[in-house]
Write a protein that holds these residues in place. Structure first.
Motif, PDB file in Angstrom:
ATOM      1  N   GLN A  95       0.888  -1.339  -0.007  1.00  0.00           N
ATOM      2  CA  GLN A  95      -0.065  -0.099  -0.105  1.00  0.00           C
ATOM      3  C   GLN A  95       0.834   1.308  -0.131  1.00  0.00           C
ATOM      4  O   GLN A  95       0.566   2.362  -0.438  1.00  0.00           O
ATOM      5  N   SER A 145     -10.705 -15.226  -7.814  1.00  0.00           N
ATOM      6  CA  SER A 145      -9.654 -14.316  -8.045  1.00  0.00           C
ATOM      7  C   SER A 145      -8.238 -14.943  -8.099  1.00  0.00           C
ATOM      8  O   SER A 145      -7.579 -15.013  -8.975  1.00  0.00           O
ATOM      9  N   ILE A 148     -11.135 -15.303   4.146  1.00  0.00           N
ATOM     10  CA  ILE A 148     -11.102 -14.752   2.620  1.00  0.00           C
ATOM     11  C   ILE A 148      -9.444 -14.768   2.323  1.00  0.00           C
ATOM     12  O   ILE A 148      -8.934 -15.139   1.260  1.00  0.00           O
ATOM     13  N   ARG A 177      -4.070 -11.068   3.383  1.00  0.00           N
ATOM     14  CA  ARG A 177      -4.052  -9.844   4.542  1.00  0.00           C
ATOM     15  C   ARG A 177      -5.369  -9.623   5.217  1.00  0.00           C
ATOM     16  O   ARG A 177      -6.427  -9.827   4.678  1.00  0.00           O
ATOM     17  N   PRO A 236      -0.867  -3.794  -4.128  1.00  0.00           N
ATOM     18  CA  PRO A 236      -1.434  -4.722  -3.318  1.00  0.00           C
ATOM     19  C   PRO A 236      -1.976  -5.853  -4.261  1.00  0.00           C
ATOM     20  O   PRO A 236      -1.848  -7.039  -3.857  1.00  0.00           O
ATOM     21  N   SER A 237      -2.567  -5.646  -5.307  1.00  0.00           N
ATOM     22  CA  SER A 237      -3.230  -6.679  -6.094  1.00  0.00           C
ATOM     23  C   SER A 237      -2.249  -7.628  -6.659  1.00  0.00           C
ATOM     24  O   SER A 237      -2.614  -8.801  -6.969  1.00  0.00           O
ATOM     25  N   PHE A 247      -0.664  -9.966  -3.932  1.00  0.00           N
ATOM     26  CA  PHE A 247      -1.911 -11.106  -3.816  1.00  0.00           C
ATOM     27  C   PHE A 247      -1.350 -12.359  -4.507  1.00  0.00           C
ATOM     28  O   PHE A 247      -1.279 -13.548  -4.005  1.00  0.00           O
ATOM     29  N   ARG A 248      -1.253 -12.045  -5.944  1.00  0.00           N
ATOM     30  CA  ARG A 248      -0.624 -13.248  -6.585  1.00  0.00           C
ATOM     31  C   ARG A 248       0.294 -13.926  -6.408  1.00  0.00           C
ATOM     32  O   ARG A 248       0.683 -15.032  -6.733  1.00  0.00           O
ATOM     33  N   ALA A 251     -12.686 -14.398  -3.378  1.00  0.00           N
ATOM     34  CA  ALA A 251     -11.469 -14.437  -3.300  1.00  0.00           C
ATOM     35  C   ALA A 251     -10.820 -15.786  -3.920  1.00  0.00           C
ATOM     36  O   ALA A 251      -9.932 -15.722  -4.603  1.00  0.00           O
TER      37      ALA A 251
END
Lengths: 257, 395, 624
Positions: free
Chosen positions: A53, A106, A161, A83, A73-74, A77-78, A103
């Motif tokens: 962030q 995604s 999540i 988080r 951040p996206s 995630f990968r 989630a």
């Protein structure tokens, strides 16, 4: 053991004021690490740099060997990062199950490309979502709109999540904030059990020293933006610098028998 | 409850057609009543008076003339909805009215598509009868071209060589300036246009505009702004000395609708087109003026004349036509002569434009009010292109 | 050109900036403290001018003039306080858009009210006694009154600064602007603080209106002509920042004053160009700060959305069949109105997808409709294409523009996003308005009639009904697709969405383009229904209509806008053709609806139904 999270020399200043100066840390698989420090020590800044962030002024971050410094951040995630937030962040207009399903979608690449426009959402990954909800004990609530849930349950939903992304690293910002003391301990026990079982690396911040000292494998103490101590709970408890920082705050008194 | 009953009323209202007496001849009328009350209220008074006069005199060959009036909300789209209602539901035999050029054009095209007779009142754009003219559309008021031609003629008599223009930034202002420029250049090849200002309609930054025009040092100024913009321009321009020792030629400023609000601030010595109701001593106008004053205890505006002459024209066409079929109405309207307070006019067969004219004169202030002086009436006949030439302008 | 000209032009710009600032700072102050987006600010400005007119024509002395302005502003301020107490106080917890809608309703009412009280004609008040002359600056005369204005602007800014920084009340206002919870903690009665601030803001607006008396005509359209400009100033300066508003007013006024020297036609679009530029470079305006999370979110949610169940589907099918059979009962006019209503449904549904699902409140949705209409009209007129081709080209034109504008817009959020969409829509509008050679300018494009097979009222109605059904089904499908869930995640919680791998901008950008495409379809159908296209399809009024329809239907719902569009469109058509004061009635109805049915028609119905279900059987949660 090879660390999952590795940060080297992180730095961040706001308008000339150093919030974080030269922080390096590692977290390994199956390890619960607590990041503590008094207010303004730089915990949140540190945390937000790790989760993408905030962009650090200097230093670098590696997650499972991949450099993530400066990524969104996206994207992070990968790479397998889950988080949770100090103020729980869930999608209040969806049901509990849908929050987890989203989630899962995604993670399986289901939120990119034209296919996301053509398919229906509701039946995909429902079974997996239910399994995760079962794991954290929210299965009976699966069909409830999220905004009807008590706050403690929302905090647990956040964990589900985060787990739906099949993370290697969990970043948890005050996971127990806003919960009753019974619930807190329960959530931390659950987290610890899952982390050990799935060999997750967990980094968390927490104000409740009781929680920190009874659940963390290792503790890192920040003060004025630098690490002043780290080690096992007993090492940290005995560290004179830590006692000086917390002196008079009464924090140590709370958890001590 | 209220919502339900309103809905029910709406549904019923859409599915039933209103009843009418067999002896009524209904014409539809559309104008911007809620959006432009300052213009449309005198206009409504004008046509209402005409309707009563016509019916008192026996109606249309014995049938009562009924005008069904609708608001267009100032939007062409809403005007089409109203037109549909009037034609399909009320069964009117012709459409009349409108103020804005775009509403007039939309209605004209609607008339062509639905094969309905349309008599436009106020819209000024030349496109109404020329570039976008059609068989079904006629227009009463002297157009932009006519006003420009009258003013250009006066402007050509001035010694001024350097001209600046101030016009609202939309089609009306742009075409007014273009026609004026063209006609003045034709009459006076020696003039040059040294500056132009295009303030947004209703939002003129008058001080800056006045200053910018002043900087081009013109001998004379053409103004096309009106309404609140005109008020601002006159005030700022006067205080800043913009109009001192300069001729000003101005569209429509002599119409009571625009001149009266200015009161003592009214400009002096501007060459304008307009309607000096206080100084016209023809019998036709006197009769109109007396009747209007007696009926409304108010003086007429130009809109009153337009409304009155519009319904008189419609009635004349209906009386002359063999039937209320559109084709018969068109045949009757071509070349028809109508008596108006400004004198007799005809609707030209070639381009469907009436020969109604305007008064050209100078502004002055009398008893704290703006008036027109030294005016003459110029019939549309004097300035319109010959019918044969005008016919070539039509598609 | 000479230096003298530049100096005088600069001073003239400063004078214009002063009156702009006065109105803008009131708006900014109100927003800063109460978070009310006060659309009625222009109406208060107008009322101030009307009252000041009535008083100044009676008191024509140097003291009388200023007294008249102050008294008029005070009266309007009291009126503002009353409105705050009776209406707005009930809406502080409501979403910002409902407040916007309520204050819009007030504006409509005010327009007709001044017509009833002061008559339809423009009024021209006296010049300020003793200040009506000119002063010579570098050999050029300038109105003395302008110098008064030039001094007044900084004076008001200074007084406000003193009020905010040197009084306890001011401390509370600043605290409320920066952190609302803090005021509660200080033990202050927030209610009266809000009333006071609202009255002060209104006072400034009304005073600004009165100041125009010596320069401008007083008319019932002056509210709308000022409100957009003032919004622009406030947004450029940064919402809630008085100094920002001051700076922005000067920038806008000066650029205008100098812009016309270089490009005389620029003023129409200049302010919006500046706003777009500022927002692209500085997402929160010149001196603004990021806004705290908007309350709007939590209020959009009334239970989790679900696709229609069996009963719902049957009901929808029944409604569709009834709609398809309407030509049996309605005549040509009725069908024309019905087609117009259906087009409004498409427009509203496309906006609702953007607002309710994606959480992006667009104030510029007219651009979608208008570009579709112009795309269709131009392809018919200039390229001789058929209606069938235009049905595709129009929406594509909209989508193409949305792809460009949206790229900038989705970088912003909340009110700033809304204002940037407005700026783009206004830029498009001014192009349509000014580029006469191509668009016909204000005279529009006529002769855009349907192909022969669709030219009958019934055929066209069925065509429209088919399109409407497709659009509603499509938006519903998208809402319940993974894409729709991603949009909702971004709306509900941007942090959560990012943490589960959803990147905001591409997803929202796609929604923006889809929504514009559908609005473009509405535009094409509108163009062929009316046979013509005019710039007003691109105007602010069209965007506002869209917002009202969505809010009326209920923006916490998936397709409430269908009902909202039907009711609003029919009511406005009926009011226009049957009353002399449609704005007064429509405005009153809007205000009433906001108060009584804040969830909108469908939202209220759903809540009532849910309440009954819960009361009857708590376990009923019908999944599909």
């Amino acid at each position: 053991m090879k660390p999952i999270l590795q940060a080297e020399g992180l730095r961040k200043s706001y308008q000339g004021v150093k919030a974080v100066a030269d922080v390096s840390l590692t977290v390994s698989a199956g390890e619960l690490v607590a990041l503590i420090g008094p207010n303004g020590a730089g915990k949140s800044t540190c945390f937000n740099m790790l989760s993408g962030q905030i962009r650090p002024d200097g230093g670098r971050i590696l997650i499972a060997g991949t450099e993530t410094t400066g990524l969104q951040p996206s994207d992070i995630f990968r790479l397998g990062v889950g988080r949770t937030f100090q103020v729980a962040q869930t999608c209040l207009s969806m049901t509990v199950r849908e929050n987890v399903q989203l989630a899962l979608q995604s993670r399986h690449g289901g939120l990119r490309g034209v296919r996301t426009l053509l398919s229906r959402f509701d039946r995909r990954f429902a079974a997996e979502a239910d399994a995760l909800l079962d794991l954290i004990g929210l299965a009976p609530q699966a069909n409830r709109p999220c905004h009807e849930l008590p706050y403690g349950d929302i905090k647990r939903l956040e964990l589900a999540i985060a787990l739906a992304g099949a993370p290697r690293l969990l970043l948890m910002d005050e996971p127990a904030a806003g919960m009753g003391s019974e619930e807190r301990a329960g959530l931390m026990r659950l987290t610890a059990a899952i982390a050990r079982e799935r060999q997750l690396a967990v980094l968390f911040t927490e104000h409740d020293m009781d929680i920190v000292f009874s659940h963390a494998d290792r503790i890192i103490v920040l003060s004025r933006g630098t690490i002043i101590a780290q080690g096992s709970p007993s090492d940290v408890r005995a560290h004179p610098g830590v006692q000086a920082v917390y002196l008079g705050t009464g924090i140590f008194a709370i958890g001590d028998p | 409850m209220t919502r339900l009953s309103t809905l029910a009323a709406l549904l019923l209202g859409l599915s039933t057609t209103s009843q009418s007496l067999a002896a009524d001849i209904k014409i539809g009328e559309i104008n911007s009543y809620s959006g432009l009350p300052a213009f449309t209220e005198p206009y409504r008074k004008g046509w209402q008076m005409a309707v009563d006069e016509i019916n008192a005199a026996g109606g249309i060959r014995g049938d009562t003339l009924v005008v069904i009036s609708r608001d267009d909300n100032g939007k062409p789209g809403d005007a089409i909805t109203a037109a549909n209602e009037l034609v399909a539901r009320e069964g009117v035999v012709m459409l009349t009215g409108s103020f804005f050029s775009n509403v007039g054009l939309a209605l004209g095209d609607f008339a062509r598509q639905k094969k309905v007779f349309y008599l436009a009142g106020e819209p000024l754009t030349d496109a109404m009868v020329w570039s976008k003219g059609n068989d079904y559309t006629f227009r009463l008021r002297p157009s932009n071209y006519v006003q420009a031609a009258m003013l250009a003629e006066e402007a050509a008599k001035l010694p001024a060589k350097r001209w600046a223009t101030i016009a609202p930034n939309y089609e009306y202002g742009q075409s007014a300036v273009a026609v004026f420029k063209e006609l003045l250049k034709k009459a006076r090849p020696d003039v040059e246009f040294v500056g132009e200002q295009w303030p947004p309609q209703g939002k003129i930054d008058a001080g800056s505009v006045a200053q910018a025009v002043e900087a081009t040092k013109p001998d004379a100024i053409l103004n096309v702004t009106f309404g609140a913009d005109l008020v601002k321009l006159v005030r700022e321009g006067t205080t800043r000395g913009l109009f001192r020792d300069r001729a000003v030629v101005s569209f429509l400023t002599g119409e009571p609708e625009y001149l009266d609000p200015l009161q003592a601030d009214a400009p002096q010595g501007w060459i304008v087109t307009g309607y000096p109701w206080y100084g016209i001593d023809t019998p036709a106008h006197k009769a109109f003026l007396d009747a209007y004053k007696a009926r409304y205890n108010d003086y007429p505006r130009l809109g009153s004349i337009v409304g009155y002459a519009l319904v008189k024209s419609a009635a004349a066409i209906l009386t002359k036509a063999k039937s209320t079929d559109t084709a018969d109405l068109i045949a009757a309207a071509r070349g028809i002569a109508v008596d108006t307070p400004f004198g007799p006019i005809t609707f030209r067969a070639a381009d469907h434009q009436s020969t109604l004219g305007a008064f050209v004169g100078k502004t002055a202030v009398r008893d704290g009010k703006g008036v027109m002086v030294d005016f003459t009436y110029r019939s549309g006949n004097d300035v319109l292109p010959a019918e044969a030439d005008a016919a070539k302008l039509r598609p | 050109m000479s230096v003298e000209l530049y100096v005088v032009q600069f001073l003239t710009g400063l004078a214009n900036a002063a009156s702009l600032f006065l109105v803008a700072c009131g708006l900014s102050l109100i927003f800063g403290v109460t978070r009310i987006v006060n659309f009625a600010h222009g109406a208060f400005y107008m009322l101030g001018a009307y009252l000041a007119y009535s008083l100044t024509i009676r008191w024509q002395t140097p003291v009388g003039f200023w007294l008249a302005l102050l008294v008029a502003a005070a009266i309007v301020a009291v009126l503002g306080a009353v409105i705050e107490i009776l209406l707005l106080r009930r809406l502080y917890r409501a979403p910002e858009l409902l407040q916007l809608l309520a204050t819009f309703g007030l504006t409509l009412m005010a327009e007709d009210a001044v017509r009833l009280i002061w008559g339809p004609e423009d009024l021209v008040g006296p010049r300020a006694a003793g200040l009506s002359g000119a002063m010579t600056v570098l050999g050029r005369p300038m109105p003395v009154y302008d110098f008064v204005l030039i001094l007044l602007g900084p004076a008001v800014l200074g007084l406000l600064w003193l009020l905010l920084h040197r009084s306890r009340w001011g401390l509370l206002i600043r605290a409320a602007t920066e952190d609302r919870d803090m005021v509660g903690a200080l033990g202050v009665n927030q209610t009266w603080l809000f009333t006071g601030v609202f009255a002060l803001g209104v006072f400034l607006a009304a005073f600004g209106g009165g100041l125009q008396i010596p320069r401008d005509a007083v008319s019932h359209v002056m509210d709308l002509s000022i409100i957009t400009e003032v919004f622009v100033v406030v947004v450029i300066g940064g919402l809630g920042s008085l100094t920002g508003a001051f700076l922005a007013a000067i920038i806008v006024a000066e650029l205008n004053a100098f812009g016309i020297l270089i490009l005389p036609g620029i003023s129409l679009v200049l302010t919006f160009l500046i706003m777009a530029l500022v927002l692209v470079l500085r997402p929160f305006g010149l001196l603004g700060k990021p806004l705290a999370q908007s309350r709007t979110l939590s209020h959009r949610i009334h239970g989790a959305w679900q696709p229609l169940g069996g009963v719902g589907r049957s009901a929808a099918l029944a409604i569709l069949i009834c709609a398809a059979l309407l030509p049996l009962v309605l005549g040509e006019y009725g069908l024309g109105v019905a087609s117009e209503v259906l087009i409004a449904v498409i427009f509203a549904a496309s906006l609702q997808f953007l607002m309710s699902v994606a959480g992006l409140d667009s104030f510029g949705h007219a651009a979608g409709l208008g570009l579709g209409a112009y795309g269709a009209a131009l392809s018919v007129q200039h390229f001789g294409l058929s209606m069938e081709a235009a049905l595709l080209i129009g929406p594509l034109a909209s989508a193409l523009f949305a792809a460009i504008a949206g790229w900038f817009c989705v970088r912003l959020s909340s009110i700033y996003f809304a204002m940037l969409t407005l700026a783009f829509a206004q830029i498009v509008w001014s192009i349509a308005f000014q580029w006469v050679e191509v668009t016909g300018g204000d005279n529009g494009i006529v002769g855009v009639w349907p192909s022969a097979w669709a030219s009958g009222a019934t055929a066209y109605y069925w065509l429209t009904l088919g399109c409407t059904t497709a659009v509603v089904l499509l938006t519903r499908h998208l809402t319940f697709s993974p894409f729709g869930y991603a949009l909702r995640a971004l709306r509900d919680s941007p942090l959560r969405a990012a943490a589960i791998g959803i990147s905001r901008q591409p997803v929202q950008h796609a929604a923006f383009v889809i929504s514009a495409f559908l609005a473009g379809l509405a535009g094409v159908l509108f163009a062929f229904l009316k046979g013509s296209v005019f710039p007003d399809t691109l105007g602010i009024g069209t965007s506002v209509d869209g917002l009202i329809m969505v809010l009326l239907g209920g923006f916490g719902t998936v397709s409430g806008s269908v009902a909202g569009a039907i009711v609003y469109k029919m009511a406005s058509i009926w009011l226009i053709s049957n009353t002399d004061f449609p704005r007064l009635i429509l405005g009153g109805l809007i205000v009433l609806l906001v108060l009584v049915f804040p969830l909108g028609i469908v939202g209220t119905l759903q809540q009532a139904l849910a309440g009954r279900l819960l009361a009857g059987n708590a376990s009923v949660r019908g999944r599909t």
